[in-house]
Write an enzyme that holds these catalytic residues in place. Structure first.
Site, PDB file in Angstrom:
ATOM      1  N   THR A  82      -4.030   3.928   7.981  1.00  0.00           N
ATOM      2  CA  THR A  82      -3.795   5.201   7.294  1.00  0.00           C
ATOM      3  C   THR A  82      -4.566   6.301   8.031  1.00  0.00           C
ATOM      4  O   THR A  82      -5.798   6.309   8.033  1.00  0.00           O
ATOM      5  CB  THR A  82      -4.237   5.144   5.813  1.00  0.00           C
ATOM      6  N   GLN A 131      -3.635   0.120  15.438  1.00  0.00           N
ATOM      7  CA  GLN A 131      -2.234   0.591  15.392  1.00  0.00           C
ATOM      8  C   GLN A 131      -2.065   1.792  16.315  1.00  0.00           C
ATOM      9  O   GLN A 131      -2.819   2.752  16.233  1.00  0.00           O
ATOM     10  CB  GLN A 131      -1.861   0.973  13.958  1.00  0.00           C
ATOM     11  N   LYS A 258       5.355  -2.640  14.013  1.00  0.00           N
ATOM     12  CA  LYS A 258       5.326  -2.190  12.606  1.00  0.00           C
ATOM     13  C   LYS A 258       6.442  -1.175  12.375  1.00  0.00           C
ATOM     14  O   LYS A 258       6.627  -0.257  13.184  1.00  0.00           O
ATOM     15  CB  LYS A 258       3.967  -1.540  12.303  1.00  0.00           C
ATOM     16  N   HIS A 282       7.143   2.754   6.281  1.00  0.00           N
ATOM     17  CA  HIS A 282       6.033   3.701   6.462  1.00  0.00           C
ATOM     18  C   HIS A 282       5.600   4.302   5.113  1.00  0.00           C
ATOM     19  O   HIS A 282       5.234   5.463   5.013  1.00  0.00           O
ATOM     20  CB  HIS A 282       6.448   4.818   7.439  1.00  0.00           C
ATOM     21  N   ARG A 285       7.388   7.466   4.093  1.00  0.00           N
ATOM     22  CA  ARG A 285       6.917   8.714   4.710  1.00  0.00           C
ATOM     23  C   ARG A 285       7.689   9.071   5.968  1.00  0.00           C
ATOM     24  O   ARG A 285       7.335  10.024   6.654  1.00  0.00           O
ATOM     25  CB  ARG A 285       5.429   8.577   5.042  1.00  0.00           C
ATOM     26  N   ASP A 313       4.895  -4.168   4.152  1.00  0.00           N
ATOM     27  CA  ASP A 313       4.116  -3.217   3.340  1.00  0.00           C
ATOM     28  C   ASP A 313       5.043  -2.225   2.666  1.00  0.00           C
ATOM     29  O   ASP A 313       6.216  -2.105   3.022  1.00  0.00           O
ATOM     30  CB  ASP A 313       3.014  -2.515   4.156  1.00  0.00           C
ATOM     31  N   ARG A 317       1.276  -2.972  -5.471  1.00  0.00           N
ATOM     32  CA  ARG A 317       0.186  -2.474  -6.318  1.00  0.00           C
ATOM     33  C   ARG A 317      -0.443  -3.553  -7.188  1.00  0.00           C
ATOM     34  O   ARG A 317      -1.429  -3.295  -7.874  1.00  0.00           O
ATOM     35  CB  ARG A 317       0.704  -1.347  -7.243  1.00  0.00           C
TER      36      ARG A 317
HETATM   37  C1  LIG Z   1      -2.145   8.625   3.911  1.00  0.00           C
HETATM   38  C2  LIG Z   1      -1.342   7.685   4.758  1.00  0.00           C
HETATM   39  C3  LIG Z   1      -1.504   7.694   6.125  1.00  0.00           C
HETATM   40  C4  LIG Z   1      -0.771   6.810   6.927  1.00  0.00           C
HETATM   41  N1  LIG Z   1      -0.998   6.788   8.272  1.00  0.00           N
HETATM   42  C5  LIG Z   1      -0.370   5.872   9.026  1.00  0.00           C
HETATM   43  C6  LIG Z   1      -0.685   5.751  10.406  1.00  0.00           C
HETATM   44  O1  LIG Z   1      -1.533   6.447  10.927  1.00  0.00           O
HETATM   45  N2  LIG Z   1      -0.007   4.826  11.119  1.00  0.00           N
HETATM   46  C7  LIG Z   1       0.963   4.008  10.570  1.00  0.00           C
HETATM   47  O2  LIG Z   1       1.557   3.182  11.262  1.00  0.00           O
HETATM   48  N3  LIG Z   1       1.241   4.093   9.253  1.00  0.00           N
HETATM   49  C8  LIG Z   1       0.594   4.988   8.480  1.00  0.00           C
HETATM   50  N4  LIG Z   1       0.855   5.042   7.144  1.00  0.00           N
HETATM   51  C9  LIG Z   1       1.772   4.055   6.533  1.00  0.00           C
HETATM   52  C10 LIG Z   1       0.981   2.812   6.106  1.00  0.00           C
HETATM   53  O3  LIG Z   1       0.499   2.113   7.214  1.00  0.00           O
HETATM   54  C11 LIG Z   1       1.844   1.848   5.289  1.00  0.00           C
HETATM   55  O4  LIG Z   1       3.017   1.571   5.998  1.00  0.00           O
HETATM   56  C12 LIG Z   1       2.203   2.399   3.899  1.00  0.00           C
HETATM   57  O5  LIG Z   1       1.179   3.206   3.394  1.00  0.00           O
HETATM   58  C13 LIG Z   1       2.436   1.247   2.938  1.00  0.00           C
HETATM   59  O6  LIG Z   1       2.827   1.737   1.696  1.00  0.00           O
HETATM   60  P1  LIG Z   1       1.833   1.879   0.430  1.00  0.00           P
HETATM   61  O7  LIG Z   1       1.002   3.083   0.696  1.00  0.00           O
HETATM   62  O8  LIG Z   1       2.780   2.057  -0.684  1.00  0.00           O
HETATM   63  O9  LIG Z   1       1.017   0.629   0.341  1.00  0.00           O
HETATM   64  C14 LIG Z   1       0.150   5.930   6.337  1.00  0.00           C
HETATM   65  C15 LIG Z   1       0.305   5.926   4.940  1.00  0.00           C
HETATM   66  C16 LIG Z   1      -0.438   6.784   4.156  1.00  0.00           C
HETATM   67  C17 LIG Z   1      -0.273   6.718   2.675  1.00  0.00           C
END
Ligand SMILES: Cc1cc2nc3c(=O)[nH]c(=O)nc-3n(C[C@H](O)[C@H](O)[C@H](O)COP(=O)(O)O)c2cc1C
Length: 397
Positions: A82, A131, A258, A282, A285, A313, A317
């Site tokens: 994250t 990552q 990923k 992601h 996102r 992922d 929860r």
């Molecule tokens: C605040 C935030 C920042 C994230 N930053 C990255 C990142 O830098 N690299 C990446 O591969 N995924 C990133 N992700 C995605 C997470 O690795 C992951 O896929 C996702 O949060 C999983 O869903 P969840 O938040 O519902 O558990 C980010 C997610 C969040 C919420």
């Protein structure tokens, strides 16, 4: 009762965290893209699967231990990468890495994180995965890989779902940008959340200055208020399978992709020599309107040889959520937001409590399912939740 004591579930942590965080931070952490359809779908899909538990099995001695890439982990849960976690807690990356180490679960350093990866490695005995947000440029990839090798990173995770920045309208509305820019509304937002301003903003500024893009490329980058050299997303839209094959030839450690959602991509990852994949949208996102990772999981598992690690992922929860994915063939489930909620509410103690919640829920629910080990968590223990005709009639009566 303290805030921490009030939080008995991950959802409790989320509720508390949302109260503490300024709206723009909340929007960044919790939000999705466009209409939030991928985000909603990940959570909804978990409810569409129910359990079919077995009884009268001796479950007194249980273990949720899982082995992966030569390591034994305490449970099939890890911390997903994250970026920009510094906006939730001072040196959050370090707290996450330490908590993961203590709980014996994997932690993936984000390419968009701030505490230098070398410090995170030092704090965890070189156990962190890393990552990468890679540009499609072998020269630049090689330079980053040299740094990762030097830091003895055991697992390189390449994110493949971010070839361009997605349309995050919610962040535009909240004036939140990457690189981070101060605006009048952001300042006002901070002032209205004094606990965050004091504990996170002021503490970070006074303690270590503006967080940096420390782990994006081969050297410590500029503060997150400036664009890194070659841009935050420079040349990501040129990344292809050719680069993955080159990385495989030149990276001695484990390699994981990923953001794999299509079975053909999973097969191609295996053929290119990857050691595992993470099924992920992601966290809702990137591409909006994606199917849920849980829905994609069975086809991905079927596309690769048995034993090839498929991780997942998005929206997990509860311990019961994790067990549903395990029943569908996931070796490990990563969480992104839950540990950030823990960090926002109570720092390191909050992160630790989130992992305890997952561990306890997994243990209890394994027992209720009649499982002693994760190998017992088999597909016959789950079924689609469907309202049958008989139920419909009863409801109508
Ligand atoms: C605040 C935030 C920042 C994230 N930053 C990255 C990142 O830098 N690299 C990446 O591969 N995924 C990133 N992700 C995605 C997470 O690795 C992951 O896929 C996702 O949060 C999983 O869903 P969840 O938040 O519902 O558990 C980010 C997610 C969040 C919420």
């Amino acid at each position: 009762m303290s805030r921490l004591d009030r939080c008995l579930s991950v959802r409790d942590f989320e509720r508390e965290a949302r109260r503490i965080m300024p709206r723009c931070v909340e929007g960044y952490i919790c939000g999705g893209t466009e209409d939030g359809a991928s985000l909603d779908e990940s959570v909804r899909a978990l409810r569409d699967i129910g359990f079919r538990p077995r009884g009268l099995r001796v479950v007194e001695q249980r273990s949720s231990q899982v082995s992966l890439f030569g390591q034994d982990y305490a449970m099939p849960v890890g911390f997903a990468p994250t970026g920009f976690s510094a906006i939730v807690m001072h040196e959050c990356d370090l707290a996450l890495a330490r908590a993961a180490q203590e709980s014996r679960i994997p932690f993936i350093i984000s390419g968009a994180s701030s505490v230098p990866l070398e410090r995170l490695q030092e704090a965890t005995g070189n156990r962190c995965w890393y990552q990468a947000y890679l540009p499609g440029n072998i020269e630049r990839i090689a330079k980053l890989m040299a740094r990762l090798r030097q830091a003895q990173i055991p697992v390189l995770v390449v994110t493949i779902d971010t070839c361009v920045g997605a349309n995050r309208e919610n962040l535009q509305r909240l004036a939140f940008t990457v690189p981070f820019k101060m605006s009048a509304s952001v300042v006002l937002d901070g002032m209205l959340h004094p606990r965050w301003s004091l504990n996170v903003f002021m503490r970070t500024l006074l303690g270590s200055g503006v967080p940096r893009f420390s782990n994006l490329y081969e050297e410590i980058g500029p503060p997150i208020t400036q664009d890194p050299p070659n841009g935050f997303r420079g040349e990501r839209d040129k990344l292809s399978w050719e680069h993955i094959r080159w990385i495989r030839e030149n990276w001695p450690g484990k390699l994981v992709l990923k953001g794999v959602m299509h079975p053909d991509d999973a097969r191609q990852a295996y053929e290119a020599g990857a050691d595992g994949v993470i099924v992920s949208n992601h966290g809702g996102r990137q591409l909006d309107g994606c199917i849920s990772p849980l829905q994609a999981l069975p086809e991905v598992v079927a596309a690769v040889p048995a034993g090839f690690p498929v991780m997942v992922d998005g929206g997990f929860r509860r311990g019961s959520d994790v067990l549903k994915a395990v029943a569908l063939g996931a070796r490990l489930v990563f969480t992104g937001r839950p540990q950030l909620f823990g960090a926002a509410v109570a720092g390191s103690a909050g992160i630790r409590k989130v992992t305890e919640i997952f561990r306890n829920e997994i243990s209890t629910n394994m027992a209720l399912l009649g499982c002693r080990t994760l190998a017992d968590v088999t597909p016959d223990l789950i079924a689609p939740v469907r309202v049958t005709g008989a139920w419909d009639q009863q409801a109508a009566a």
